[in-house]
Design a protein around this motif. Sequence first.
Motif, short mmCIF file in Angstrom:
data_model
loop_
_atom_site.label_atom_id
_atom_site.label_comp_id
_atom_site.label_asym_id
_atom_site.label_seq_id
_atom_site.Cartn_x
_atom_site.Cartn_y
_atom_site.Cartn_z
N ALA A 138 0.85 -1.19 0.00
CA ALA A 138 0.00 0.00 0.00
C ALA A 138 0.88 1.24 0.00
CB ALA A 138 -0.91 0.01 1.23
N PHE A 139 0.51 2.20 -0.82
CA PHE A 139 1.22 3.47 -0.90
C PHE A 139 0.28 4.60 -0.50
CE2 PHE A 139 3.41 0.50 -3.53
CZ PHE A 139 4.75 0.82 -3.41
N ARG A 140 0.84 5.75 -0.23
CA ARG A 140 -0.02 6.90 0.05
C ARG A 140 -0.79 7.27 -1.21
NH1 ARG A 140 1.72 11.68 0.98
NH2 ARG A 140 3.98 11.44 0.69
N PHE A 141 -2.03 7.68 -1.03
CA PHE A 141 -2.86 8.11 -2.16
C PHE A 141 -3.36 9.51 -1.85
CE2 PHE A 141 -6.95 8.54 -4.36
CZ PHE A 141 -6.52 8.35 -5.66
N ASN A 142 -3.12 10.44 -2.79
CA ASN A 142 -3.51 11.84 -2.52
C ASN A 142 -4.42 12.40 -3.60
OD1 ASN A 142 -1.72 12.29 -4.63
ND2 ASN A 142 -0.67 14.00 -3.63
N TYR A 170 -8.69 15.03 -6.81
CA TYR A 170 -9.95 14.37 -6.41
C TYR A 170 -9.71 13.61 -5.11
CZ TYR A 170 -10.90 15.26 -11.34
OH TYR A 170 -11.06 15.85 -12.56
N GLU A 171 -9.68 14.32 -4.01
CA GLU A 171 -9.47 13.69 -2.71
C GLU A 171 -10.84 13.34 -2.13
OE1 GLU A 171 -5.84 15.23 -0.44
OE2 GLU A 171 -6.54 17.01 -1.51
N LEU A 172 -11.15 12.05 -2.14
CA LEU A 172 -12.47 11.56 -1.75
C LEU A 172 -12.36 10.63 -0.55
CD1 LEU A 172 -13.79 10.74 -5.33
CD2 LEU A 172 -14.29 12.78 -3.97
N GLU A 173 -13.31 10.74 0.35
CA GLU A 173 -13.28 9.95 1.58
C GLU A 173 -13.32 8.45 1.27
OE1 GLU A 173 -15.71 9.61 5.84
OE2 GLU A 173 -16.33 11.05 4.30
N GLY A 174 -12.42 7.72 1.92
CA GLY A 174 -12.38 6.27 1.77
C GLY A 174 -11.33 5.75 0.82
N ASP A 175 -10.76 6.64 0.00
CA ASP A 175 -9.77 6.18 -0.97
C ASP A 175 -8.39 5.98 -0.34
OD1 ASP A 175 -11.45 6.00 -3.13
OD2 ASP A 175 -10.90 7.94 -3.99
N ASN A 207 3.31 17.37 -7.46
CA ASN A 207 2.04 17.22 -6.75
C ASN A 207 1.91 15.83 -6.12
OD1 ASN A 207 1.22 15.46 -8.82
ND2 ASN A 207 -0.18 16.93 -9.75
N ARG A 208 2.86 14.94 -6.38
CA ARG A 208 2.90 13.63 -5.75
C ARG A 208 3.96 13.59 -4.65
NH1 ARG A 208 -0.45 13.33 -10.17
NH2 ARG A 208 -1.24 11.24 -10.60
N ASN A 209 5.19 13.68 -5.11
CA ASN A 209 6.31 13.46 -4.19
C ASN A 209 7.34 14.59 -4.31
OD1 ASN A 209 5.58 10.67 -3.23
ND2 ASN A 209 5.73 10.26 -5.43
N PRO A 210 7.00 15.79 -3.83
CA PRO A 210 7.96 16.89 -3.94
C PRO A 210 9.26 16.55 -3.21
CG PRO A 210 6.18 17.43 -2.40
CD PRO A 210 5.78 16.17 -3.09
N GLY A 211 10.34 16.78 -3.90
CA GLY A 211 11.64 16.54 -3.28
C GLY A 211 12.25 15.20 -3.59
N LEU A 212 11.46 14.25 -4.13
CA LEU A 212 12.02 12.95 -4.48
C LEU A 212 12.66 13.03 -5.86
CD1 LEU A 212 9.61 10.08 -3.35
CD2 LEU A 212 11.58 11.04 -2.18
N SER A 213 13.92 12.64 -5.93
CA SER A 213 14.63 12.65 -7.21
C SER A 213 14.33 11.37 -7.98
CB SER A 213 16.13 12.75 -6.97
OG SER A 213 16.60 11.55 -6.34
N GLU A 214 14.70 11.38 -9.25
CA GLU A 214 14.54 10.18 -10.07
C GLU A 214 15.32 9.01 -9.47
OE1 GLU A 214 15.86 9.06 -14.58
OE2 GLU A 214 14.58 10.83 -14.35
#
Length: 323
Positions: free
Chosen positions: A100-104, A110-115, A161-168
């Motif tokens: 499981a990964f973070r989902f934003n 589209y940030e919806l309750e339960g996702d 908008n996903r992972n600011p600061g993470l490099s390739e």
Amino acid sequence: MTTPPPAEWAPHDAVWIGFPSHPELWADDLEPARAEVAAFALAVHAGGAGERVLLVAADAEAGGAAEAMCPFAEVIVEPFGDIWLRDTGPIIGGDGRAHAFRFNGWGGKYELEGDDDLAARLAARAGLVLSSNDWVLEGGAVDGDGTGTVVTTRQCVLNPNRNPGLSEAEVERRLREELGFRQVVWLEEGLLNDHTDGHVDNLARFVGEGRVAIPEPGENDPNWQVYVHALRDARAAGLEVVLVPSPGRVLRDEQIVPASYMNFYLGNAVVVVPTYGAANDDAAVTAIGALFPGRRAVGLRADHILTGGGSFHCISQQIPPRS
């Protein structure tokens, strides 16, 4: 060493399929989308020759509708925001562990309750050991060939908008350590107007070990440059490329939509290809079916599912057999 997820053509024990549940999200498309999902589920079930179908509904009303439309399926009622289980469900590795990964909400759109915790709940229901990873990665953003090679896009996975600061390099390290991938093939951008910011399962899909299918660039295709660049980068990485037809310019309410035959689902008995009433529909079903000769190729309309932003691959997540 972490074992990479099996290729989609490997055997499945079951598949989770999201069932449209919220009238406020689907409006006039709710019932037609449910009919398209039911047709997809029936094709995957293949009269019992395919995998077990687990329809996931968000509430009792949707669960009742799913049971009535799909008596062959097992219906699971778990609250969720929307049906895109490829992204909100767990990714299952070759060792049977659920990841499981973070989902934003696809970068906060589209940030919806339960996702955000659905992956953990589905894994628990299935009795899977869960590994939680603290960064954003959607299942539709990666596609692997089962040997450790994965294809993805910079537009999505490296998007701030996903992972600011993470490099390739850091993303590659995490894909190696957490999902067992050994070679990461980076493509640049996904389809025009794709609110997922370029999910690879609309652009390039593995159809064999080291062999990837990509739409053929064509005249008046809004994504022809995307396809050209994907072809260049896939070949530069040493992958064999198979060209398949593209639906070309598909409009809904005069707007170009990210219609793609690449969003096919590969089941135990069938390969189900979304169609859109485009000129290349039949040719695409034939071409993709020829890549999987042991399976029946089925083309099904996905117009109403597409109004939500995706198609058959987006709403499904396969479960490999227990080892």
